[in-house]
Structures are given as structure tokens and as C-alpha cells.
Design a protein around this motif. Structure first.
Motif, PDB file in Angstrom:
ATOM      1  N   GLU A  91      41.910  47.466  44.060  1.00  0.00           N
ATOM      2  CA  GLU A  91      42.829  46.329  44.160  1.00  0.00           C
ATOM      3  C   GLU A  91      44.056  46.754  44.965  1.00  0.00           C
ATOM      4  O   GLU A  91      45.078  47.181  44.431  1.00  0.00           O
ATOM      5  CB  GLU A  91      43.158  45.827  42.757  1.00  0.00           C
ATOM      6  CG  GLU A  91      41.903  45.283  42.077  1.00  0.00           C
ATOM      7  CD  GLU A  91      42.092  44.950  40.605  1.00  0.00           C
ATOM      8  OE1 GLU A  91      43.219  45.092  40.080  1.00  0.00           O
ATOM      9  OE2 GLU A  91      41.106  44.538  39.972  1.00  0.00           O
ATOM     10  N   HIS A 173      47.544  43.739  39.667  1.00  0.00           N
ATOM     11  CA  HIS A 173      46.098  43.659  39.882  1.00  0.00           C
ATOM     12  C   HIS A 173      45.752  42.619  40.943  1.00  0.00           C
ATOM     13  O   HIS A 173      46.606  41.877  41.419  1.00  0.00           O
ATOM     14  CB  HIS A 173      45.387  43.295  38.570  1.00  0.00           C
ATOM     15  CG  HIS A 173      45.292  44.424  37.602  1.00  0.00           C
ATOM     16  ND1 HIS A 173      44.152  45.175  37.435  1.00  0.00           N
ATOM     17  CD2 HIS A 173      46.204  44.927  36.739  1.00  0.00           C
ATOM     18  CE1 HIS A 173      44.365  46.104  36.510  1.00  0.00           C
ATOM     19  NE2 HIS A 173      45.608  45.973  36.069  1.00  0.00           N
ATOM     20  N   THR A 175      42.287  39.766  41.792  1.00  0.00           N
ATOM     21  CA  THR A 175      40.953  39.228  41.552  1.00  0.00           C
ATOM     22  C   THR A 175      40.349  38.948  42.917  1.00  0.00           C
ATOM     23  O   THR A 175      40.903  38.179  43.693  1.00  0.00           O
ATOM     24  CB  THR A 175      41.004  37.936  40.716  1.00  0.00           C
ATOM     25  OG1 THR A 175      41.615  38.218  39.460  1.00  0.00           O
ATOM     26  CG2 THR A 175      39.599  37.398  40.467  1.00  0.00           C
ATOM     27  N   ASP A 179      34.665  40.863  42.900  1.00  0.00           N
ATOM     28  CA  ASP A 179      34.503  40.840  41.447  1.00  0.00           C
ATOM     29  C   ASP A 179      33.200  40.144  41.071  1.00  0.00           C
ATOM     30  O   ASP A 179      32.494  40.569  40.148  1.00  0.00           O
ATOM     31  CB  ASP A 179      35.676  40.102  40.785  1.00  0.00           C
ATOM     32  CG  ASP A 179      36.943  40.922  40.760  1.00  0.00           C
ATOM     33  OD1 ASP A 179      36.922  42.070  41.240  1.00  0.00           O
ATOM     34  OD2 ASP A 179      37.965  40.419  40.259  1.00  0.00           O
ATOM     35  N   ILE A 200      35.604  32.372  41.385  1.00  0.00           N
ATOM     36  CA  ILE A 200      36.767  33.200  41.663  1.00  0.00           C
ATOM     37  C   ILE A 200      37.937  32.271  41.966  1.00  0.00           C
ATOM     38  O   ILE A 200      37.860  31.443  42.877  1.00  0.00           O
ATOM     39  CB  ILE A 200      36.518  34.139  42.851  1.00  0.00           C
ATOM     40  CG1 ILE A 200      35.373  35.109  42.537  1.00  0.00           C
ATOM     41  CG2 ILE A 200      37.788  34.906  43.203  1.00  0.00           C
ATOM     42  CD1 ILE A 200      35.655  36.061  41.411  1.00  0.00           C
ATOM     43  N   ILE A 241      38.943  32.212  35.254  1.00  0.00           N
ATOM     44  CA  ILE A 241      38.001  33.287  34.882  1.00  0.00           C
ATOM     45  C   ILE A 241      37.577  33.171  33.417  1.00  0.00           C
ATOM     46  O   ILE A 241      37.524  34.155  32.685  1.00  0.00           O
ATOM     47  CB  ILE A 241      38.527  34.694  35.219  1.00  0.00           C
ATOM     48  CG1 ILE A 241      39.848  35.019  34.511  1.00  0.00           C
ATOM     49  CG2 ILE A 241      38.668  34.871  36.718  1.00  0.00           C
ATOM     50  CD1 ILE A 241      40.244  36.499  34.620  1.00  0.00           C
ATOM     51  N   GLU A 274      47.643  38.906  39.056  1.00  0.00           N
ATOM     52  CA  GLU A 274      46.342  38.811  39.725  1.00  0.00           C
ATOM     53  C   GLU A 274      46.528  38.101  41.058  1.00  0.00           C
ATOM     54  O   GLU A 274      46.714  36.888  41.117  1.00  0.00           O
ATOM     55  CB  GLU A 274      45.326  38.061  38.862  1.00  0.00           C
ATOM     56  CG  GLU A 274      44.954  38.764  37.558  1.00  0.00           C
ATOM     57  CD  GLU A 274      44.068  39.980  37.752  1.00  0.00           C
ATOM     58  OE1 GLU A 274      43.615  40.218  38.893  1.00  0.00           O
ATOM     59  OE2 GLU A 274      43.838  40.697  36.764  1.00  0.00           O
ATOM     60  N   TYR A 276      45.072  37.073  44.872  1.00  0.00           N
ATOM     61  CA  TYR A 276      43.762  36.772  45.481  1.00  0.00           C
ATOM     62  C   TYR A 276      43.805  37.098  46.972  1.00  0.00           C
ATOM     63  O   TYR A 276      44.246  36.286  47.790  1.00  0.00           O
ATOM     64  CB  TYR A 276      43.402  35.304  45.265  1.00  0.00           C
ATOM     65  CG  TYR A 276      42.077  34.905  45.886  1.00  0.00           C
ATOM     66  CD1 TYR A 276      40.917  35.617  45.620  1.00  0.00           C
ATOM     67  CD2 TYR A 276      41.989  33.811  46.744  1.00  0.00           C
ATOM     68  CE1 TYR A 276      39.706  35.264  46.183  1.00  0.00           C
ATOM     69  CE2 TYR A 276      40.784  33.438  47.313  1.00  0.00           C
ATOM     70  CZ  TYR A 276      39.647  34.165  47.031  1.00  0.00           C
ATOM     71  OH  TYR A 276      38.439  33.807  47.608  1.00  0.00           O
TER      72      TYR A 276
END
Length: 306
Positions: A91, A173, A175, A179, A200, A241, A274, A276
Motif C-alpha cells: 500500500e 492504508h 484499498t 485486493d 472495491i 467492503i 483507506e 483508493y
């Protein structure tokens, strides 16, 4: 959701043994350099911060030393703010967002906090661009006593050695599309369970603690990040998620029960970001800046509560 058990390693319905894990490890290839891309940036901060090594990964101790960046003039009367990145090494913006915060913003907050930054908890994972460590263990499910993850164990020991309570912890982090295309499928194969395909989310979101959700903190982070990038909408069932949203861009997990990094302390204010990075609406640099915005948004909020 569709069930998919397609993964090239293992037998459907059976957990991996040593042979399957070795087969998986043999497929991992170095794709980038921790020393060149991360350690050099850490070294460049030594004239302004206290940089120290808090461990090394036994896979290759010389290649994978673990570093923590701390604000100078430590003051035990101040609360401590912890920023972690690269718990999942693949990540990328978690690592480089933490370094960007250290370089550009951290010193502005030393009036209020002792700042502690562990920018790359999983350097082997960074190099091979993978979620796991070489033992096919997920560090971000391993923050508990006698952890099977060296990455998690070293970080927990470092935090304990600080000898102080953590007031705020921001764990950075991402996503990613991978994933779904790789890591969830690998996990299902490793654990001998069905893989259920999930959407996602397109955008940034945060994960709070079910036991200590701090909704106003989460909102402050979301509001700060929305100035940089878009916030993830929920799916048709109102979830991100698989978890129901509690407000725009926010879900909650039982952090300690799941042994997640943001549950390693008893911090009052905690959030997991998170980003993207696979969206066509953002650049890599914007992802890094979004991580910085998350940290500053959290710290600005906490300052108002002091």
C-alpha cells in the motif's frame, strides 16, 4: 456476491501447508527497492528528527532494518501521536504519505504532541508489493502477544519501549483493485474457504473502532481529505467492503478483536485510512497528499480537544 475459488495454489477447501506456502513464496519477486525509495528519504530527515532503528527483519536484517522517526526535544508532559504506514507493504501511499507528513507537516505539531512515525512497517512486503510477509502471514491481523509476524511484533515492542500512552494513532492504508484480483483470493485459498467477490470502493474512507468509534474524529478526517480526493460512496446495500457505513466514508471494525494495527494501543483517538490509488480520478502524488490530509485532519481535531 459471487463465489470464486480460482487461485493457482492449493486444493479447494483445504488450508495451505508448508508446501503451498513455499510455492507461494517462490512466486514473489522483488519489484522495487526499500533502501532506495524509503530509507534514503528517512535518512534525509535525520537533521530535523531523531531517527532510530527499532529492529530488523530476520529474512535479511541488513536489507530490511526498521526505522522510527521521532520529534526532537521529547517532552513527557505532551501527549504522543503515532503515525504508521506500510503495515501492508504494497500500500504505497501509506509509506510515502507518512514520509511526506514527516517532511512537510510533522514539525508544525510538535508544540502539542510528541510525534512518532513508523513509515514502513513491512519493508519486504513493500519490495515484493504484497500484503503478507514471507510466511504468508498478514501483519495487519497479527497485533497480539506472541505474534507470528515479525513486522507486527517489532512495532508493538517499539511502541511499548516509548514508555508512554498513545493519545492519537493514524494508521495509513490503501484499498486497491488487487485486493480483489489477488489478495482476497489468496487468503481464501490459504485458509481453505470460499472467496466471495466484493466491490472495491471508488474513493477514500476510514475505519474506526467499533468499541471506540470517535465519529467526530472520523468526520474531521473525511472533511480534510475531501479537499484532496473524493470520498468513497457505499454500495447499493449501504456498505463499504461489506460493513455498513456509520456516516459518509466511515465504517467501523472491532480493532482489537481482529488484531489490527490501530488496536495495538489504548489510544483515545484512532483511525485507519483507506486511499483508493487505482481510481482514474487521482494521481499517485494526490494519494500521498490525501494521507497527509488525513493525519493533519486528525491532529487538528485532537488539538481542539486538549
Amino acid at each position: 456476491m459471487e463465489i470464486s475459488n480460482t487461485y493457482p495454489i492449493g486444493t479447494v477447501g483445504q488450508k495451505w501447508g508448508d508446501e503451498e506456502k513455499a510455492q507461494w513464496l517462490a512466486q514473489q519477486k522483488i519489484q522495487r527497492s526499500y533502501q532506495e525509495e524509503v530509507v534514503t528519504k528517512i535518512d534525509a530527515l535525520r537533521d530535523r528528527f531523531d531517527v532510530s532503528q527499532y529492529g530488523a527483519l530476520s529474512y535479511n536484517p541488513e536489507k530490511y532494518p526498521l526505522y522510527v522517526i521521532k520529534s526532537r526535544n521529547w517532552d513527557n508532559s505532551k501527549p504522543t501521536a503515532l503515525v504508521t504506514g506500510g503495515v501492508h507493504g504494497y500500500e504505497t501511499s501509506g509509506v510515502h504519505g507518512a514520509l511526506l507528513f514527516a517532511d512537510g507537516e510533522a514539525e508544525k505539531y510538535t508544540e502539542h504532541f510528541n510525534i512518532v512515525i513508523a513509515p514502513c512497517v513491512s519493508p519486504w512486503g513493500y519490495e515484493v508489493i504484497n500484503r503478507w510477509n514471507p510466511q504468508a502471514v498478514d501483519p495487519n491481523r497479527s497485533f497480539f502477544e506472541d505474534s507470528p509476524s515479525e513486522e507486527a511484533a517489532n512495532l508493538m515492542a517499539m511502541v511499548k519501549d516509548l514508555g508512554c500512552d498513545i493519545l492519537v494513532h493514524v494508521d495509513l492504508h490503501e484499498t486497491t483493485d488487487s485486493d480483489e484480483t489477488e489478495f482476497r483470493r489468496a487468503r481464501a485459498a490459504r485458509d481453505g474457504i470460499d472467496h466471495f467477490e466484493e466491490m472495491i470502493p471508488d474513493g477514500f474512507y476510514t475505519v474506526g473502532d467499533t468499541e471506540n468509534p470517535q465519529p467526530e474524529l472520523q468526520k474531521a478526517v473525511i472533511d480534510s481529505v475531501r479537499k484532496v480526493t473524493h470520498i468513497a460512496p457505499p454500495d447499493a446495500s449501504g456498505k463499504i467492503i461489506g460493513s455498513p457505513i456509520t456516516q459518509e466514508g466511515v465504517i467501523n471494525y472491532p480493532l482489537k478483536k481482529l488484531s489490527l494495527c490501530n488496536g495495538l494501543s489504548d489510544c483515545q483517538y484512532g483511525t485507519t485510512t483507506e486511499v483508493y490509488p487505482d481510481s482514474d480520478k487521482v494521481t499517485d502524488e494526490e494519494c500521498n497528499v490525501a494521507q497527509v490530509a488525513a493525519v493533519t485532519g486528525a491532529l487538528d481535531y485532537v488539538i481542539k480537544q486538549l
